[in-house]
Motif scaffolding. Structure first.
Motif, short mmCIF file in Angstrom:
data_model
loop_
_atom_site.label_atom_id
_atom_site.label_comp_id
_atom_site.label_asym_id
_atom_site.label_seq_id
_atom_site.Cartn_x
_atom_site.Cartn_y
_atom_site.Cartn_z
N ASP A 83 0.82 -1.21 0.00
CA ASP A 83 0.00 0.00 0.00
C ASP A 83 0.85 1.26 0.00
O ASP A 83 0.41 2.31 -0.46
N ARG A 84 2.05 1.16 0.56
CA ARG A 84 2.97 2.29 0.63
C ARG A 84 4.39 1.79 0.38
O ARG A 84 4.80 0.77 0.93
N ILE A 85 5.14 2.53 -0.44
CA ILE A 85 6.56 2.26 -0.64
C ILE A 85 7.32 3.53 -0.27
O ILE A 85 7.00 4.61 -0.74
N ILE A 86 8.31 3.37 0.60
CA ILE A 86 9.09 4.51 1.07
C ILE A 86 10.55 4.28 0.67
O ILE A 86 11.14 3.25 0.97
N PHE A 87 11.12 5.28 -0.03
CA PHE A 87 12.51 5.21 -0.47
C PHE A 87 13.41 5.94 0.52
O PHE A 87 13.18 7.11 0.83
N ASP A 88 14.43 5.25 1.00
CA ASP A 88 15.52 5.90 1.73
C ASP A 88 16.59 6.21 0.70
O ASP A 88 17.31 5.32 0.25
N CYS A 89 16.70 7.48 0.31
CA CYS A 89 17.52 7.86 -0.84
C CYS A 89 18.93 8.29 -0.43
O CYS A 89 19.12 8.88 0.63
N PRO A 90 19.91 8.05 -1.28
CA PRO A 90 21.26 8.56 -1.01
C PRO A 90 21.32 10.06 -1.26
O PRO A 90 20.55 10.60 -2.06
N PRO A 91 22.25 10.77 -0.61
CA PRO A 91 22.38 12.22 -0.81
C PRO A 91 23.18 12.54 -2.07
O PRO A 91 24.33 12.99 -2.01
N VAL A 92 22.57 12.31 -3.22
CA VAL A 92 23.26 12.48 -4.50
C VAL A 92 22.40 13.29 -5.47
O VAL A 92 21.19 13.41 -5.31
N LEU A 93 23.08 13.84 -6.47
CA LEU A 93 22.42 14.49 -7.59
C LEU A 93 22.93 13.80 -8.86
O LEU A 93 23.93 14.20 -9.44
N ASN A 94 22.26 12.74 -9.26
CA ASN A 94 22.68 11.99 -10.44
C ASN A 94 21.48 11.22 -10.98
O ASN A 94 20.33 11.54 -10.66
#
Length: 244
Positions: free
Chosen positions: A118-129
């Motif tokens: 029902d929910r997907i949560i992304f733990d994202c890296p601190p990047v700009l690419n």
């Protein structure tokens, strides 16, 4: 199936702690079947939940069109909450995206997994690419933790630019003030300048997440920190409802 990215171009802002605690809120407060997808090579989400990746280079293989990402998903100790852990192979993910040439590969995998969650949560890296670009094309909402500092304001501007660069129909952004100590003048001034932003306080209970290896709501449910994450999750659910 809304997907929520917890993202910042600046490290050390509490991004992983936010992702883990919001995923716990989704699973335990809203009773949503929730997948926390760790895209940061440090595997911080897995550490905070007491879970290690099954094997090296597995996380990268999720994006191979011949593989089923569901086979790498692991159960957590909490009902309704599962984790797709990261490992060091994520460090080469940007090059892999360039190689396969699929601008919406993450979005398609998210849609596929959304049949089970029902929910997907992304733990994202601190990047700009390309990784951040893929996330912006997959997310329905972007949460940006911002400690009260001039550098955080600059980081928010960079996130806004990155999100808008995803093209038309880009996801909305919800800035959240993190690590706030109202005894400090700078923090009070930042709060007064942005009164509508949700706030998560500087709290020892949040720091204890790394010791307990649990979300704060699991071991300190009556703490101000647990209440702050619960209120933030309510604000997120409302924002998702409005965007439908």
């Amino acid at each position: 199936m809304p997907s929520i990215a917890v993202y910042s171009v600046k490290g050390g802002v509490g991004k992983t702690t936010f992702a883990v605690n919001l995923a716990w809120c989704a699973a335990n407060i809203s009773r949503r079947e929730t997948l926390l997808w760790d895209l940061d090579a440090s595997n911080g989400s897995g550490f905070l939940l007491g879970i290690a990746p099954k094997k090296k280079r597995a996380a990268e293989s999720v994006f191979d069109r011949h593989n089923d990402p569901a086979r790498l998903i692991q159960k957590t100790a909490f009902d309704h909450l599962h984790l797709l852990p990261a490992d060091e192979s994520i460090r080469t993910l940007d090059r892999q995206f360039d190689r396969i040439g699929k601008k919406k590969r993450l979005a398609k995998l998210t849609e596929q997994l959304g049949k089970e969650y029902d929910r997907i949560i992304f733990d994202c890296p601190p990047v700009l690419n390309e990784i951040s670009g893929q996330v912006m094309r997959a997310a329905d909402l972007v949460i940006v933790p911002l400690p009260p500092s001039p550098l955080s304001s600059r980081a928010l501007d960079q996130v806004v630019e990155e999100v808008r660069g995803a093209g038309t129909g880009h996801p909305p952004i919800l800035p959240v003030m993190s690590m706030v100590d109202m005894r400090r003048n700078l923090h009070r001034e930042a709060r007064e300048a942005n009164p509508k932003w949700p706030v998560v306080p500087l709290a020892s209970a949040i720091e204890q997440c790394a010791v307990e290896r649990q979300p704060v709501g699991a071991f300190a449910p009556r703490s101000p920190a647990a209440r702050a994450f619960a209120q933030l999750w309510t604000a997120i659910e409302r924002k998702l409802a409005k965007s439908k």
